[in-house]
Design a protein around this motif. Structure first.
Motif: not given
Ligand code: ZN
Length: 191
Positions: A24-32, A41-59
């Motif tokens: 699952s992906e965590t999404c935050a409402d841009k206002k609240t 598979a669904k992903g965050c909506k336009k009024h949401q910011l994506s906080l991603g899925v897991g730890a962010i690995p070094p790229s």
């Protein structure tokens, strides 16, 4: 049984295992700034910011800025902290390799040995600042505010990393998952 048939049978056998993993992906409402979990598979909506899925690995290098998901994580954490009267700010985020080299060389002079210097400043090839996945928060004089992030950062996927650096945070967990134990200091990255 033909190889192709075997392949089909096997893929059906393993399908439940693959589909059983709940990503699952965590999404935050841009206002609240309320957090919601959605399937990747669904992903965050336009009024949401994506906080991603897991730890962010070094790229890989080169990098020119902070990771966009890390930016979102901090933005949302900052807004939620603000609602509780705590003010968070990034005092150092992305650093170029040149900048990190300068800081490391300065630490070498200041601490007199490679070993001691690496306890405080990671060498440029090791540090996560030039990779855009590390932030220093409220450094150098507001440890009480950074403490809020230390206690609450895991909700947004942010963790304090080193026992000797109250200001240094990285996106090393999935939003909503507890942070891993802290490392002693930056020299642990060399092990
Ligand atoms: Zn740092």
């Amino acid at each position: 049984m033909k190889p192709i048939t075997l392949l089909i049978v096997l893929s059906f056998l393993f399908m439940p295992a693959v589909h059983g993993v709940d990503i699952s992906e965590t999404c935050a409402d841009k206002k609240t700034f309320k957090l919601h979990l959605v399937s990747v598979a669904k992903g965050c909506k336009k009024h949401q910011l994506s906080l991603g899925v897991g730890a962010i690995p070094p790229s890989d290098f080169p990098k020119y800025d902070l990771d966009p998901i890390l930016k979102n994580r901090f933005l949302v954490a900052r807004k939620v902290a603000e609602q509780e009267g705590v003010y968070l700010k990034i005092t150092s985020g992305f650093r170029s390799i040149e900048r990190q080299t300068f800081l490391f060389n300065r630490a070498l002079k200041r601490y007199g040995s490679y070993q001691e210097a690496t306890r405080w400043v990671a060498p440029p090839n090791v540090s996560h600042h030039p990779r855009g996945i590390a932030i220093d928060v409220n450094y150098p004089d507001q440890p009480e505010s950074a403490r809020w992030l230390e206690n609450n950062g895991w909700k947004f996927g942010l963790c304090r990393v080193f026992k000797n650096e109250w200001w240094h945070f990285e996106p090393i967990t999935a939003p909503g998952k507890k942070c891993p134990p802290m490392l002693k200091d930056a020299s642990d990255l060399l092990k």
